[in-house]
Design a protein around this motif. Structure first.
Motif, PDB file in Angstrom:
ATOM      1  N   LEU A  44      50.056  71.893 -72.756  1.00 22.72           N
ATOM      2  CA  LEU A  44      50.565  72.555 -73.739  1.00 22.72           C
ATOM      3  C   LEU A  44      51.615  71.624 -74.475  1.00 22.72           C
ATOM      4  O   LEU A  44      52.423  71.124 -73.981  1.00 22.72           O
ATOM      5  N   ASP A  45      51.212  71.538 -75.791  1.00 28.40           N
ATOM      6  CA  ASP A  45      52.182  70.576 -76.638  1.00 28.40           C
ATOM      7  C   ASP A  45      52.353  69.296 -76.079  1.00 28.40           C
ATOM      8  O   ASP A  45      53.411  68.849 -75.879  1.00 28.40           O
ATOM      9  N   ARG A  46      51.459  68.632 -75.498  1.00 29.46           N
ATOM     10  CA  ARG A  46      51.438  67.599 -74.861  1.00 29.46           C
ATOM     11  C   ARG A  46      52.134  67.303 -73.519  1.00 29.46           C
ATOM     12  O   ARG A  46      52.681  66.208 -73.177  1.00 29.46           O
ATOM     13  N   GLN A  47      52.227  68.378 -73.087  1.00 25.87           N
ATOM     14  CA  GLN A  47      53.236  68.418 -71.695  1.00 25.87           C
ATOM     15  C   GLN A  47      52.221  69.109 -70.783  1.00 25.87           C
ATOM     16  O   GLN A  47      51.821  70.097 -70.952  1.00 25.87           O
ATOM     17  N   VAL A  48      52.384  68.582 -69.520  1.00 20.56           N
ATOM     18  CA  VAL A  48      51.478  68.975 -68.396  1.00 20.56           C
ATOM     19  C   VAL A  48      52.275  70.249 -67.964  1.00 20.56           C
ATOM     20  O   VAL A  48      53.513  69.962 -67.402  1.00 20.56           O
ATOM     21  N   VAL A  49      51.555  71.125 -67.820  1.00 18.90           N
ATOM     22  CA  VAL A  49      52.325  72.440 -67.209  1.00 18.90           C
ATOM     23  C   VAL A  49      51.571  72.826 -66.187  1.00 18.90           C
ATOM     24  O   VAL A  49      51.891  74.273 -65.503  1.00 18.90           O
ATOM     25  N   GLY A  50      50.295  72.470 -65.680  1.00 17.06           N
ATOM     26  CA  GLY A  50      49.742  72.780 -64.296  1.00 17.06           C
ATOM     27  C   GLY A  50      48.524  71.884 -64.131  1.00 17.06           C
ATOM     28  O   GLY A  50      48.236  71.126 -64.871  1.00 17.06           O
ATOM     29  N   PHE A  51      48.013  71.857 -62.784  1.00 19.78           N
ATOM     30  CA  PHE A  51      47.085  70.938 -62.377  1.00 19.78           C
ATOM     31  C   PHE A  51      46.150  71.765 -61.190  1.00 19.78           C
ATOM     32  O   PHE A  51      46.917  72.607 -60.521  1.00 19.78           O
ATOM     33  N   VAL A  72      51.275  75.628 -61.191  1.00 16.51           N
ATOM     34  CA  VAL A  72      51.543  75.595 -62.516  1.00 16.51           C
ATOM     35  C   VAL A  72      52.948  75.766 -62.690  1.00 16.51           C
ATOM     36  O   VAL A  72      53.608  76.716 -61.844  1.00 16.51           O
ATOM     37  N   GLN A  73      53.609  75.183 -63.476  1.00 19.45           N
ATOM     38  CA  GLN A  73      54.934  75.221 -63.649  1.00 19.45           C
ATOM     39  C   GLN A  73      55.800  76.511 -63.954  1.00 19.45           C
ATOM     40  O   GLN A  73      54.956  77.207 -64.714  1.00 19.45           O
ATOM     41  N   THR A  74      56.633  76.885 -63.332  1.00 18.10           N
ATOM     42  CA  THR A  74      57.241  78.354 -63.178  1.00 18.10           C
ATOM     43  C   THR A  74      57.134  78.945 -64.760  1.00 18.10           C
ATOM     44  O   THR A  74      56.900  80.281 -64.784  1.00 18.10           O
ATOM     45  N   PRO A  75      57.786  78.263 -65.492  1.00 18.97           N
ATOM     46  CA  PRO A  75      57.881  78.934 -66.781  1.00 18.97           C
ATOM     47  C   PRO A  75      56.589  79.403 -67.526  1.00 18.97           C
ATOM     48  O   PRO A  75      56.558  80.099 -68.301  1.00 18.97           O
ATOM     49  N   TRP A  76      55.368  78.842 -66.899  1.00 16.99           N
ATOM     50  CA  TRP A  76      54.140  79.047 -67.504  1.00 16.99           C
ATOM     51  C   TRP A  76      53.376  80.088 -66.704  1.00 16.99           C
ATOM     52  O   TRP A  76      52.224  80.299 -67.124  1.00 16.99           O
TER      53      TRP A  76
END
Length: 144
Positions: A44-51, A72-76
């Motif tokens: 999201l917005d060129r930032q990896v937030v999950g895989f 998935v990163q916690t904020p997401w």
């Protein structure tokens, strides 16, 4: 590394988490991909937030495919990103001829609720060692 530290804080030994290395993990993933491994990245917005990544199931049984990792990163959390990664991995396993999917998760990990919500059926129980601690893990499976 960041997702491991956030996900497993209080669940596995803190020393293990602190000793994790970005360089070692990058090297490991590069080897995995060079050997034919695959994965999906949520951005999201060129930032990896999950895989997520999967492959042939490491254990014998009724599931041919295995979801190896899904973070998935916690904020997401709670935005459908985990579900999208789960579905993409399940589909890719089926496309590659691996019928059914299994995932192992630490028994004390709240993420178990995510897999239960997605209809995973209890499929096994194991004890693993991580950072000098013996930890119980459980498996969930989805037949195709």
């Amino acid at each position: 590394v960041d997702s491991w530290r956030a996900t497993y804080r209080g669940l596995i030994p803190q020393g293990y988490l602190e000793a994790m290395s970005y360089v070692r993990h990058e090297h490991s993933w590069r080897q995995t991909f060079a050997a034919g491994g695959w994965g999906f990245v949520a951005e999201l917005d060129r930032q990896v937030v999950g895989f997520a990544s999967g492959g042939r199931c490491r254990s014998r049984g009724r599931w041919a495919g295995e979801l190896f990792v899904l973070y998935v990163q916690t904020p997401w959390h709670g935005r459908g990103i985990g579900r999208a990664l789960f579905d993409a991995t399940h589909y890719e396993l089926a496309r590659r001829g691996y019928a059914g999917m299994l995932v192992w998760v630490l028994a004390n990990n709240p993420a178990r609720g995510f897999y239960e919500h997605l209809g995973g059926e209890p499929a096994g129980d194991n004890v693993c060692e991580l950072g000098g601690a013996r930890l119980r893990e459980v498996a969930y499976g989805w037949p195709d």
